[in-house]
Design an enzyme around this catalytic site. Sequence first.
Site, PDB file in Angstrom:
ATOM      1  CB  THR A 157      -3.735  -0.783   6.332  1.00 10.93           C
ATOM      2  OG1 THR A 157      -4.793  -1.622   5.850  1.00 10.93           O
ATOM      3  CG2 THR A 157      -4.325   0.300   7.220  1.00 10.93           C
ATOM      4  CG  HIS A 158      -4.134   0.366   0.611  1.00  6.00           C
ATOM      5  ND1 HIS A 158      -3.280  -0.708   0.555  1.00  6.00           N
ATOM      6  CD2 HIS A 158      -3.433   1.427   0.207  1.00  6.00           C
ATOM      7  CE1 HIS A 158      -2.100  -0.302   0.119  1.00  6.00           C
ATOM      8  NE2 HIS A 158      -2.164   0.978  -0.094  1.00  6.00           N
ATOM      9  CG  ASP A 185      10.538  -1.779   2.470  1.00  2.00           C
ATOM     10  OD1 ASP A 185       9.969  -0.920   3.159  1.00  2.00           O
ATOM     11  OD2 ASP A 185      10.667  -1.687   1.240  1.00  2.00           O
ATOM     12  CE  LYS A 215      10.926  -5.144  -0.833  1.00  2.00           C
ATOM     13  NZ  LYS A 215      10.417  -3.763  -0.756  1.00  2.00           N
ATOM     14  NE  ARG A 226       6.101  -7.919  -2.752  1.00  2.00           N
ATOM     15  CZ  ARG A 226       7.362  -7.857  -3.194  1.00  2.00           C
ATOM     16  NH1 ARG A 226       7.935  -8.920  -3.705  1.00  2.00           N
ATOM     17  NH2 ARG A 226       8.044  -6.748  -3.097  1.00  2.00           N
ATOM     18  NE  ARG A 227       1.543  -3.806  -3.487  1.00  2.00           N
ATOM     19  CZ  ARG A 227       2.706  -4.204  -2.936  1.00  2.00           C
ATOM     20  NH1 ARG A 227       3.836  -3.816  -3.417  1.00  2.00           N
ATOM     21  NH2 ARG A 227       2.711  -5.002  -1.889  1.00  2.00           N
ATOM     22  CE  LYS A 233      -5.295  -5.777   6.641  1.00  5.48           C
ATOM     23  NZ  LYS A 233      -6.562  -6.022   5.935  1.00  5.48           N
ATOM     24  N   GLY A 234       1.379  -7.748   5.569  1.00  8.43           N
ATOM     25  CA  GLY A 234       2.372  -8.718   5.083  1.00  8.43           C
ATOM     26  C   GLY A 234       2.041  -9.153   3.668  1.00  8.43           C
ATOM     27  CB  ALA A 235       3.393  -8.172   0.601  1.00  8.97           C
ATOM     28  NE  ARG A 273       6.312   1.275   5.781  1.00 12.92           N
ATOM     29  CZ  ARG A 273       7.297   1.043   4.919  1.00 12.92           C
ATOM     30  NH1 ARG A 273       7.594  -0.189   4.536  1.00 12.92           N
ATOM     31  NH2 ARG A 273       8.001   2.031   4.434  1.00 12.92           N
TER      32      ARG A 273
HETATM   33  C1  LIG Z   1       3.293   1.943   2.804  1.00 13.80           C
HETATM   34  C2  LIG Z   1       3.299   0.457   2.721  1.00 13.80           C
HETATM   35  C3  LIG Z   1       4.471  -0.229   2.949  1.00 13.80           C
HETATM   36  C4  LIG Z   1       4.496  -1.633   2.909  1.00 13.80           C
HETATM   37  N1  LIG Z   1       5.656  -2.290   3.239  1.00 13.80           N
HETATM   38  C5  LIG Z   1       5.642  -3.637   3.297  1.00 13.80           C
HETATM   39  C6  LIG Z   1       6.777  -4.371   3.747  1.00 13.80           C
HETATM   40  O1  LIG Z   1       7.839  -3.820   4.083  1.00 13.80           O
HETATM   41  N2  LIG Z   1       6.680  -5.733   3.798  1.00 13.80           N
HETATM   42  C7  LIG Z   1       5.533  -6.406   3.447  1.00 13.80           C
HETATM   43  O2  LIG Z   1       5.487  -7.634   3.542  1.00 13.80           O
HETATM   44  N3  LIG Z   1       4.458  -5.719   2.994  1.00 13.80           N
HETATM   45  C8  LIG Z   1       4.482  -4.375   2.911  1.00 13.80           C
HETATM   46  N4  LIG Z   1       3.356  -3.717   2.481  1.00 13.80           N
HETATM   47  C9  LIG Z   1       2.232  -4.465   1.868  1.00 13.80           C
HETATM   48  C10 LIG Z   1       1.237  -4.946   2.917  1.00 13.80           C
HETATM   49  O3  LIG Z   1       1.820  -5.964   3.689  1.00 13.80           O
HETATM   50  C11 LIG Z   1      -0.043  -5.473   2.272  1.00 13.80           C
HETATM   51  O4  LIG Z   1       0.274  -6.540   1.416  1.00 13.80           O
HETATM   52  C12 LIG Z   1      -0.816  -4.440   1.471  1.00 13.80           C
HETATM   53  O5  LIG Z   1      -0.766  -3.185   2.079  1.00 13.80           O
HETATM   54  C13 LIG Z   1      -2.295  -4.852   1.335  1.00 13.80           C
HETATM   55  O6  LIG Z   1      -2.886  -4.950   2.588  1.00 13.80           O
HETATM   56  P1  LIG Z   1      -3.997  -3.915   3.163  1.00 13.80           P
HETATM   57  O7  LIG Z   1      -3.605  -3.588   4.548  1.00 13.80           O
HETATM   58  O8  LIG Z   1      -4.100  -2.745   2.258  1.00 13.80           O
HETATM   59  O9  LIG Z   1      -5.311  -4.735   3.275  1.00 13.80           O
HETATM   60  P2  LIG Z   1      -6.053  -5.831   2.389  1.00 13.80           P
HETATM   61  O10 LIG Z   1      -6.884  -6.612   3.331  1.00 13.80           O
HETATM   62  O11 LIG Z   1      -5.122  -6.536   1.481  1.00 13.80           O
HETATM   63  O12 LIG Z   1      -6.973  -4.916   1.496  1.00 13.80           O
HETATM   64  C14 LIG Z   1      -8.009  -4.125   2.044  1.00 13.80           C
HETATM   65  C15 LIG Z   1      -8.617  -3.280   0.948  1.00 13.80           C
HETATM   66  O13 LIG Z   1      -7.648  -2.335   0.505  1.00 13.80           O
HETATM   67  C16 LIG Z   1      -7.719  -2.166  -0.900  1.00 13.80           C
HETATM   68  N5  LIG Z   1      -6.443  -2.615  -1.495  1.00 13.80           N
HETATM   69  C17 LIG Z   1      -5.461  -3.327  -0.911  1.00 13.80           C
HETATM   70  N6  LIG Z   1      -4.435  -3.540  -1.752  1.00 13.80           N
HETATM   71  C18 LIG Z   1      -4.802  -2.980  -2.912  1.00 13.80           C
HETATM   72  C19 LIG Z   1      -4.179  -2.869  -4.168  1.00 13.80           C
HETATM   73  N7  LIG Z   1      -2.978  -3.394  -4.419  1.00 13.80           N
HETATM   74  N8  LIG Z   1      -4.861  -2.213  -5.130  1.00 13.80           N
HETATM   75  C20 LIG Z   1      -6.073  -1.651  -4.902  1.00 13.80           C
HETATM   76  N9  LIG Z   1      -6.706  -1.737  -3.719  1.00 13.80           N
HETATM   77  C21 LIG Z   1      -6.085  -2.384  -2.741  1.00 13.80           C
HETATM   78  C22 LIG Z   1      -8.890  -2.982  -1.376  1.00 13.80           C
HETATM   79  O14 LIG Z   1     -10.023  -2.187  -1.347  1.00 13.80           O
HETATM   80  C23 LIG Z   1      -8.987  -4.051  -0.318  1.00 13.80           C
HETATM   81  O15 LIG Z   1     -10.267  -4.602  -0.235  1.00 13.80           O
HETATM   82  C24 LIG Z   1       3.307  -2.316   2.574  1.00 13.80           C
HETATM   83  C25 LIG Z   1       2.123  -1.627   2.361  1.00 13.80           C
HETATM   84  C26 LIG Z   1       2.096  -0.264   2.439  1.00 13.80           C
HETATM   85  C27 LIG Z   1       0.792   0.438   2.245  1.00 13.80           C
END
Ligand SMILES: Cc1cc2nc3c(=O)[nH]c(=O)nc-3n(C[C@H](O)[C@H](O)[C@H](O)COP(=O)(O)OP(=O)(O)OC[C@H]3O[C@@H](n4cnc5c(N)ncnc54)[C@H](O)[C@@H]3O)c2cc1C
Length: 308
Positions: free
Chosen positions: A227-228, A132, A98, A289-290, A188-190, A185
């Site tokens: 993404t998850h 990041d 960061k 944030r998680r 979605k945004g955190a 990368r």
């Molecule tokens: C490798 C990586 C790097 C990242 N880098 C950045 C960055 O630089 N800047 C930034 O703003 N954000 C970053 N993020 C965070 C990202 O922006 C999202 O906030 C985060 O990934 C959750 O979004 P999602 O795409 O998983 O979908 P969501 O719509 O949030 O979730 C979809 C499904 O995924 C699962 N899930 C999601 N999050 C969790 C969790 N914490 N615990 C358990 N299950 C979960 C659940 O089943 C959920 O229903 C990063 C994420 C990843 C994976």
Amino acid sequence: MPVLRSAFIALSKNRALRRFCEHSRFGRKMSSRFVAGLEIGDALRVAEAVNRQGMLVTLDSLGESVSSEVEAHRAADIYHQLLDAIGAHKLNANISVKLTQMGLELSPSLAETIAVSLAGHAKSVGSFLRIDMEDSSLTQVTLEIVRRLHARPELSDSIGVVIQAYLYRSQSDIEQLVADGIRVRLCKGAYNEPPEVAFPAKADVDKNYLELTKILLESPIYHGLATHDEAMIAAAKTFARERGIEPGHFEFQMLYGVRRDLQRSLVREGYNVRVYVPFGREWYPYFMRRLAERPANVVFLAKNFFRS
Ligand SMILES: Cc1cc2nc3c(=O)[nH]c(=O)nc-3n(C[C@H](O)[C@H](O)[C@H](O)COP(=O)(O)OP(=O)(O)OC[C@H]3O[C@@H](n4cnc5c(N)ncnc54)[C@H](O)[C@@H]3O)c2cc1C
């Protein structure tokens, strides 16, 4: 934006709770699901284990917004130690950094100088520096720094950035980054962003994520889809298959401790998967944030806590 998500993001900035959690055994135990540990050695042990399971790694030394130049250099030094270890142990690992931790808010040129030295070091050990993306007030300056680093021929293949699908500006940023040949990368945004800059509705964020995924997959550059979300992952796989894009042309990225089942099944299907492994004493904002992303994690963690 759901109330609980906003509440957890607000709590991530609460200093008293942060002090309590970071110094209590209870807090450290709760966070261990998502954070590899407090020390470099903990992160390296996890990285080796993740590599052994056939997955790539990106290492994140937790921390944001330093308040002095000395702190910025101290934070950078941890990354230099990580890069030495990546080289020495031949880990298949990158670093995620960061810019606020490298002093961006004190002086953009300080952060840029540190990023140049980290990217050079990463290149020398066959690794890669991913910057990041933080909140939207920093998007422009972050992209400008990444572009300047990428324009240096000796660093151009060692630097990449993150784009957040919730921002309205992201499509035009991605088009520019792809035109420049910069690795992205996509996430979605955190952060908590106002409707002036970001889609307030999750459905719109998801729709944009899919549009941006298509642009990235069709470009000749190797990108990461972070993404998850099973719907995003399934759509990316289908699009790639339909367009004849090889699985090795891109990677999925997920966070340490989140959807391990999905990480493993993607590896079995032949996709590249990179796990984002965070560690360090300043784990609190990351951890909150998680929880914001999935408030049900509180129940999940509490159950595991009382079981063990
Ligand atoms: C490798 C990586 C790097 C990242 N880098 C950045 C960055 O630089 N800047 C930034 O703003 N954000 C970053 N993020 C965070 C990202 O922006 C999202 O906030 C985060 O990934 C959750 O979004 P999602 O795409 O998983 O979908 P969501 O719509 O949030 O979730 C979809 C499904 O995924 C699962 N899930 C999601 N999050 C969790 C969790 N914490 N615990 C358990 N299950 C979960 C659940 O089943 C959920 O229903 C990063 C994420 C990843 C994976």
